[in-house]
Write an enzyme that holds these catalytic residues in place. Structure first.
Site, PDB file in Angstrom:
ATOM      1  N   LYS A  39      17.183 -19.076  43.868  1.00 42.25           N
ATOM      2  CA  LYS A  39      16.250 -19.844  44.704  1.00 42.25           C
ATOM      3  C   LYS A  39      15.145 -18.958  45.268  1.00 42.25           C
ATOM      4  O   LYS A  39      13.979 -19.297  45.182  1.00 42.25           O
ATOM      5  CB  LYS A  39      16.975 -20.472  45.916  1.00 42.25           C
ATOM      6  CG  LYS A  39      17.870 -21.621  45.623  1.00 42.25           C
ATOM      7  CD  LYS A  39      18.292 -22.317  46.920  1.00 42.25           C
ATOM      8  CE  LYS A  39      19.117 -21.438  47.854  1.00 42.25           C
ATOM      9  NZ  LYS A  39      20.437 -21.077  47.337  1.00 42.25           N
ATOM     10  N   ARG A  93      21.130 -27.497  54.336  1.00 41.79           N
ATOM     11  CA  ARG A  93      22.367 -27.153  53.656  1.00 41.79           C
ATOM     12  C   ARG A  93      23.504 -28.110  54.012  1.00 41.79           C
ATOM     13  O   ARG A  93      24.615 -27.939  53.514  1.00 41.79           O
ATOM     14  CB  ARG A  93      22.787 -25.748  54.059  1.00 41.79           C
ATOM     15  CG  ARG A  93      22.388 -24.640  53.085  1.00 41.79           C
ATOM     16  CD  ARG A  93      23.039 -23.411  53.599  1.00 41.79           C
ATOM     17  NE  ARG A  93      23.211 -22.285  52.771  1.00 41.79           N
ATOM     18  CZ  ARG A  93      22.344 -21.303  52.586  1.00 41.79           C
ATOM     19  NH1 ARG A  93      21.122 -21.390  53.031  1.00 41.79           N
ATOM     20  NH2 ARG A  93      22.690 -20.234  51.914  1.00 41.79           N
ATOM     21  N   ARG A 152      24.615  -8.104  43.150  1.00 37.03           N
ATOM     22  CA  ARG A 152      23.629  -8.149  44.241  1.00 37.03           C
ATOM     23  C   ARG A 152      23.846  -7.119  45.330  1.00 37.03           C
ATOM     24  O   ARG A 152      22.891  -6.603  45.906  1.00 37.03           O
ATOM     25  CB  ARG A 152      23.591  -9.550  44.858  1.00 37.03           C
ATOM     26  CG  ARG A 152      22.277 -10.199  44.564  1.00 37.03           C
ATOM     27  CD  ARG A 152      22.285 -11.685  44.724  1.00 37.03           C
ATOM     28  NE  ARG A 152      22.566 -12.143  46.066  1.00 37.03           N
ATOM     29  CZ  ARG A 152      22.224 -13.357  46.478  1.00 37.03           C
ATOM     30  NH1 ARG A 152      21.609 -14.174  45.663  1.00 37.03           N
ATOM     31  NH2 ARG A 152      22.536 -13.759  47.683  1.00 37.03           N
ATOM     32  N   ARG A 202      31.284 -18.447  50.414  1.00 37.92           N
ATOM     33  CA  ARG A 202      29.952 -19.064  50.394  1.00 37.92           C
ATOM     34  C   ARG A 202      29.883 -20.171  49.340  1.00 37.92           C
ATOM     35  O   ARG A 202      29.271 -21.216  49.573  1.00 37.92           O
ATOM     36  CB  ARG A 202      28.881 -18.005  50.130  1.00 37.92           C
ATOM     37  CG  ARG A 202      28.767 -17.008  51.270  1.00 37.92           C
ATOM     38  CD  ARG A 202      27.832 -15.879  50.925  1.00 37.92           C
ATOM     39  NE  ARG A 202      26.450 -16.217  51.202  1.00 37.92           N
ATOM     40  CZ  ARG A 202      25.413 -15.769  50.513  1.00 37.92           C
ATOM     41  NH1 ARG A 202      25.581 -14.973  49.477  1.00 37.92           N
ATOM     42  NH2 ARG A 202      24.200 -16.116  50.849  1.00 37.92           N
TER      43      ARG A 202
HETATM   44  P1  AMP Z   1      20.834 -17.396  52.290  1.00 42.21           P
HETATM   45  O1  AMP Z   1      20.032 -16.137  52.269  1.00 42.21           O
HETATM   46  O2  AMP Z   1      19.997 -18.636  52.211  1.00 42.21           O
HETATM   47  O3  AMP Z   1      21.929 -17.401  51.249  1.00 42.21           O
HETATM   48  O4  AMP Z   1      21.565 -17.459  53.717  1.00 42.21           O
HETATM   49  C1  AMP Z   1      22.434 -16.434  54.141  1.00 42.21           C
HETATM   50  C2  AMP Z   1      23.404 -16.968  55.190  1.00 42.21           C
HETATM   51  O5  AMP Z   1      22.672 -17.458  56.325  1.00 42.21           O
HETATM   52  C3  AMP Z   1      24.255 -18.146  54.739  1.00 42.21           C
HETATM   53  O6  AMP Z   1      25.419 -17.725  54.054  1.00 42.21           O
HETATM   54  C4  AMP Z   1      24.582 -18.811  56.070  1.00 42.21           C
HETATM   55  O7  AMP Z   1      25.574 -18.092  56.766  1.00 42.21           O
HETATM   56  C5  AMP Z   1      23.283 -18.645  56.835  1.00 42.21           C
HETATM   57  N1  AMP Z   1      22.356 -19.785  56.597  1.00 42.21           N
HETATM   58  C6  AMP Z   1      21.150 -19.749  55.973  1.00 42.21           C
HETATM   59  N2  AMP Z   1      20.573 -20.961  55.941  1.00 42.21           N
HETATM   60  C7  AMP Z   1      21.455 -21.805  56.539  1.00 42.21           C
HETATM   61  C8  AMP Z   1      21.459 -23.208  56.799  1.00 42.21           C
HETATM   62  N3  AMP Z   1      20.435 -24.001  56.413  1.00 42.21           N
HETATM   63  N4  AMP Z   1      22.539 -23.731  57.448  1.00 42.21           N
HETATM   64  C9  AMP Z   1      23.555 -22.965  57.846  1.00 42.21           C
HETATM   65  N5  AMP Z   1      23.634 -21.641  57.614  1.00 42.21           N
HETATM   66  C10 AMP Z   1      22.586 -21.053  56.966  1.00 42.21           C
END
Ligand code: AMP
Length: 183
Positions: free
Chosen positions: A13, A88, A127, A140
């Site tokens: 993404k 999310r 990663r 996750r």
């Molecule tokens: P990402 O970089 O988008 O994978 O986000 C990293 C982490 O941030 C996720 O594993 C969640 O713990 C938190 N996070 C990011 N966006 C959200 C969201 N929209 N709702 C809840 N937690 C989020």
């Protein structure tokens, strides 16, 4: 152009989002990036979110909804935006709809990057981020399946879902996204 990028962790993404925002001169709003910055700066938000992120769990809806609402009201979002990693959960999607309605705006396309589980596992191994231990990766993915995957039906029903094959060269995937959002 008001876009949402949707897909499991490791679907690519962030990378594809960067290409699209560069091509369309719109800001990329990544809740993950905003939260990581808050953790790095040890803000109250970061202190609340940090342990949950490290455990591979989602942070509470109210926290991310507040972040996104503030961000969408910034002037650089007036000509459009790309949300990367938000919404999310179904409550987040409903809150987003409400926030945008107040601004007389709406989401136009939800780009869904489709990547099989085996490919996700392979990619996540490479990663090496602090939250990418095998247990955290699994957590996750579990959170994605339980809380985030239902958004596909939600956006499908609203006619906004644009499924894109997320396996292939970066340029091929970017071209498929461009076709979907121009159609
Ligand atoms: P990402 O970089 O988008 O994978 O986000 C990293 C982490 O941030 C996720 O594993 C969640 O713990 C938190 N996070 C990011 N966006 C959200 C969201 N929209 N709702 C809840 N937690 C989020």
């Amino acid at each position: 152009m008001n876009l949402v990028f949707f897909g499991p962790p490791g679907a690519g993404k962030g990378t594809q989002a960067q290409k699209i925002v560069a091509a369309h001169s719109i800001p990329q709003i990544s809740t993950g990036e905003i939260l990581r910055a808050a953790v790095a700066n040890n803000t109250p938000l970061g202190q609340q979110a940090g342990p949950l992120m490290a455990a591979g769990k989602l942070v509470p809806d109210e926290l991310v909804i507040g972040i996104v609402e503030d961000r969408l009201r910034q002037p650089d979002c007036e000509k459009g935006f790309l949300l990367d990693g938000f919404p999310r959960t179904i409550p987040q999607a409903q809150a987003l709809e409400g926030v945008l309605a107040k601004m007389a705006r709406k989401i136009e396309h939800v780009v869904s990057l489709e990547v099989p589980d085996e490919v996700i596992h392979e990619r996540m191994k490479g990663r090496g981020r602090a939250d990418d231990s095998p247990e955290t990766v699994q957590k996750r993915l579990d959170e994605f399946r339980k809380l985030t995957a239902p958004l596909k039906a939600y956006y499908q029903e609203r006619g906004l879902l644009r499924p894109i094959n997320g396996v292939g060269s970066l340029d091929e995937i970017a071209a498929a996204i461009e076709r979907a959002i121009r159609a």
